[in-house]
Design a protein around this motif. Sequence first.
Motif, PDB file in Angstrom:
ATOM      1  N   VAL A  17       0.894  -1.152   0.000  1.00 27.84           N
ATOM      2  CA  VAL A  17       0.000   0.000   0.000  1.00 27.84           C
ATOM      3  C   VAL A  17       0.930   1.198   0.000  1.00 27.84           C
ATOM      4  CG1 VAL A  17      -1.739   1.265   1.296  1.00 27.84           C
ATOM      5  CG2 VAL A  17      -1.792  -1.235   1.259  1.00 27.84           C
ATOM      6  N   PHE A  18       0.840   2.009  -1.026  1.00 25.23           N
ATOM      7  CA  PHE A  18       1.753   3.128  -1.181  1.00 25.23           C
ATOM      8  C   PHE A  18       1.149   4.408  -0.625  1.00 25.23           C
ATOM      9  CE2 PHE A  18       2.889   0.081  -4.455  1.00 25.23           C
ATOM     10  CZ  PHE A  18       4.251  -0.037  -4.244  1.00 25.23           C
ATOM     11  N   TYR A  19       2.029   5.298  -0.175  1.00 23.98           N
ATOM     12  CA  TYR A  19       1.565   6.577   0.349  1.00 23.98           C
ATOM     13  C   TYR A  19       2.526   7.687  -0.030  1.00 23.98           C
ATOM     14  CZ  TYR A  19       5.124   6.549   4.033  1.00 23.98           C
ATOM     15  OH  TYR A  19       6.309   6.552   4.711  1.00 23.98           O
ATOM     16  N   ARG A  20       2.026   8.875   0.082  1.00 26.38           N
ATOM     17  CA  ARG A  20       2.831  10.081  -0.023  1.00 26.38           C
ATOM     18  C   ARG A  20       2.551  10.909   1.222  1.00 26.38           C
ATOM     19  NH1 ARG A  20       2.558  10.899  -6.089  1.00 26.38           N
ATOM     20  NH2 ARG A  20       4.455   9.849  -6.715  1.00 26.38           N
ATOM     21  N   LYS A  21       3.538  11.664   1.653  1.00 24.18           N
ATOM     22  CA  LYS A  21       3.358  12.552   2.800  1.00 24.18           C
ATOM     23  C   LYS A  21       2.751  13.862   2.302  1.00 24.18           C
ATOM     24  CE  LYS A  21       7.686  12.154   3.789  1.00 24.18           C
ATOM     25  NZ  LYS A  21       9.022  12.284   4.324  1.00 24.18           N
ATOM     26  N   TYR A  22       1.909  14.455   3.138  1.00 19.29           N
ATOM     27  CA  TYR A  22       1.367  15.772   2.828  1.00 19.29           C
ATOM     28  C   TYR A  22       1.224  16.561   4.113  1.00 19.29           C
ATOM     29  CZ  TYR A  22      -3.225  14.514   4.627  1.00 19.29           C
ATOM     30  OH  TYR A  22      -4.247  14.153   5.445  1.00 19.29           O
ATOM     31  N   GLN A  23       1.259  17.866   3.958  1.00 22.18           N
ATOM     32  CA  GLN A  23       1.131  18.757   5.101  1.00 22.18           C
ATOM     33  C   GLN A  23      -0.264  19.361   5.123  1.00 22.18           C
ATOM     34  OE1 GLN A  23       3.727  22.205   5.096  1.00 22.18           O
ATOM     35  NE2 GLN A  23       3.842  22.177   7.334  1.00 22.18           N
ATOM     36  N   ASN A  24      -0.885  19.384   6.295  1.00 26.24           N
ATOM     37  CA  ASN A  24      -2.199  19.997   6.461  1.00 26.24           C
ATOM     38  C   ASN A  24      -2.015  21.512   6.372  1.00 26.24           C
ATOM     39  OD1 ASN A  24      -4.531  21.218   7.448  1.00 26.24           O
ATOM     40  ND2 ASN A  24      -4.919  19.601   8.925  1.00 26.24           N
ATOM     41  N   LYS A  25      -2.636  22.119   5.373  1.00 24.85           N
ATOM     42  CA  LYS A  25      -2.511  23.562   5.166  1.00 24.85           C
ATOM     43  C   LYS A  25      -3.804  24.307   5.468  1.00 24.85           C
ATOM     44  CE  LYS A  25       1.326  23.025   2.102  1.00 24.85           C
ATOM     45  NZ  LYS A  25       1.964  23.292   0.850  1.00 24.85           N
ATOM     46  N   ASN A  26      -4.729  23.626   6.143  1.00 25.22           N
ATOM     47  CA  ASN A  26      -5.993  24.236   6.546  1.00 25.22           C
ATOM     48  C   ASN A  26      -5.761  25.000   7.848  1.00 25.22           C
ATOM     49  OD1 ASN A  26      -8.530  24.926   7.443  1.00 25.22           O
ATOM     50  ND2 ASN A  26      -9.366  22.840   7.319  1.00 25.22           N
ATOM     51  N   LYS A  27      -5.711  26.321   7.756  1.00 27.38           N
ATOM     52  CA  LYS A  27      -5.406  27.148   8.923  1.00 27.38           C
ATOM     53  C   LYS A  27      -6.466  27.058  10.014  1.00 27.38           C
ATOM     54  CE  LYS A  27      -2.441  30.316   6.467  1.00 27.38           C
ATOM     55  NZ  LYS A  27      -2.166  31.677   6.032  1.00 27.38           N
ATOM     56  N   GLU A  28      -7.667  26.570   9.677  1.00 17.58           N
ATOM     57  CA  GLU A  28      -8.738  26.413  10.658  1.00 17.58           C
ATOM     58  C   GLU A  28      -8.622  25.114  11.453  1.00 17.58           C
ATOM     59  OE1 GLU A  28     -11.006  28.953  11.004  1.00 17.58           O
ATOM     60  OE2 GLU A  28      -9.738  29.949   9.510  1.00 17.58           O
ATOM     61  N   SER A  29      -7.767  24.225  11.016  1.00 16.28           N
ATOM     62  CA  SER A  29      -7.641  22.900  11.623  1.00 16.28           C
ATOM     63  C   SER A  29      -6.773  22.931  12.869  1.00 16.28           C
ATOM     64  CB  SER A  29      -7.032  21.932  10.611  1.00 16.28           C
ATOM     65  OG  SER A  29      -6.752  20.689  11.202  1.00 16.28           O
ATOM     66  N   GLY A  32      -9.271  12.435   2.475  1.00 20.67           N
ATOM     67  CA  GLY A  32      -9.212  13.840   2.841  1.00 20.67           C
ATOM     68  C   GLY A  32      -8.249  14.047   3.971  1.00 20.67           C
ATOM     69  N   LEU A  33      -8.380  15.157   4.627  1.00 21.91           N
ATOM     70  CA  LEU A  33      -7.545  15.445   5.759  1.00 21.91           C
ATOM     71  C   LEU A  33      -7.911  14.523   6.907  1.00 21.91           C
ATOM     72  CD1 LEU A  33      -7.553  19.334   5.617  1.00 21.91           C
ATOM     73  CD2 LEU A  33      -5.723  17.784   4.956  1.00 21.91           C
ATOM     74  N   PRO A  34      -6.972  14.254   7.792  1.00 21.66           N
ATOM     75  CA  PRO A  34      -7.299  13.377   8.910  1.00 21.66           C
ATOM     76  C   PRO A  34      -8.293  14.023   9.836  1.00 21.66           C
ATOM     77  CG  PRO A  34      -5.161  14.393   9.225  1.00 21.66           C
ATOM     78  CD  PRO A  34      -5.634  14.774   7.849  1.00 21.66           C
ATOM     79  N   ASP A  35      -8.954  13.189  10.595  1.00 19.90           N
ATOM     80  CA  ASP A  35      -9.923  13.666  11.572  1.00 19.90           C
ATOM     81  C   ASP A  35      -9.184  14.472  12.632  1.00 19.90           C
ATOM     82  OD1 ASP A  35     -12.279  11.954  13.779  1.00 19.90           O
ATOM     83  OD2 ASP A  35     -11.969  14.068  13.340  1.00 19.90           O
ATOM     84  N   ASP A  36      -9.586  15.719  12.817  1.00 17.52           N
ATOM     85  CA  ASP A  36      -8.901  16.550  13.801  1.00 17.52           C
ATOM     86  C   ASP A  36      -9.723  16.730  15.062  1.00 17.52           C
ATOM     87  OD1 ASP A  36      -9.519  19.811  12.210  1.00 17.52           O
ATOM     88  OD2 ASP A  36     -10.864  18.289  12.993  1.00 17.52           O
ATOM     89  N   GLY A  37     -10.675  15.844  15.252  1.00 14.08           N
ATOM     90  CA  GLY A  37     -11.428  15.837  16.493  1.00 14.08           C
ATOM     91  C   GLY A  37     -12.677  16.677  16.474  1.00 14.08           C
ATOM     92  N   ASP A  38     -12.983  17.361  15.376  1.00 11.82           N
ATOM     93  CA  ASP A  38     -14.200  18.186  15.305  1.00 11.82           C
ATOM     94  C   ASP A  38     -15.383  17.360  14.915  1.00 11.82           C
ATOM     95  OD1 ASP A  38     -12.853  21.344  14.100  1.00 11.82           O
ATOM     96  OD2 ASP A  38     -12.571  20.259  15.944  1.00 11.82           O
TER      97      ASP A  38
END
Length: 169
Positions: A3-15, A163-169
């Motif tokens: 299972v392949f992946y790429r790293k990404y940075q969360n750029k959602n300033k509201e997160s 999508g973006l990971p669950d940030d607890g909201d």
Amino acid sequence: MSVFYRKYQNKNKESKVYGKWFARAVTIGKTVDLDELAKHMSEHNTPYSKGAITGVLTDMVNCIRELVLEGKAVKLPNLAIFSAGIGSAKGGANSSEDFSTTKHIESVYMRARATGEFTRQELTKAGNVTELPKNFTDYKEEGSNTGNGSSSGSSTSSQTGGGLPDDGD
């Protein structure tokens, strides 16, 4: 198998996890269509031809679609349960009497939930997780001169999902 992946940075300033790095699964190569799946299956010590398998799979797809549109769930053991889902409009209705399908239902979509041995736990246990190099491409695009495992300006073959990971909201 990996299972392949790429790293990404969360750029959602509201997160709550803004700026943190995460993994996102990457699909390698072209999507395998029904014809290619039938060919693959016919090469696995089966007495059935690619044509016979294609016919059965085509009928299966059509029947699953028909049954899901009738409101039924269809289970393929050790793969998934297919059913319809509904996307509700944000905000909802103030009361049952105010509810309107045209105002409060945005979409109907296909759901596929893992079942049997094809669960998140089993995938996590069996999946060999490997990071892809940033410039990786694994097949030759039509009309392209690349395809040797690296990209030199050609379009990439991988697709990111989720999508973006669950940030607890």
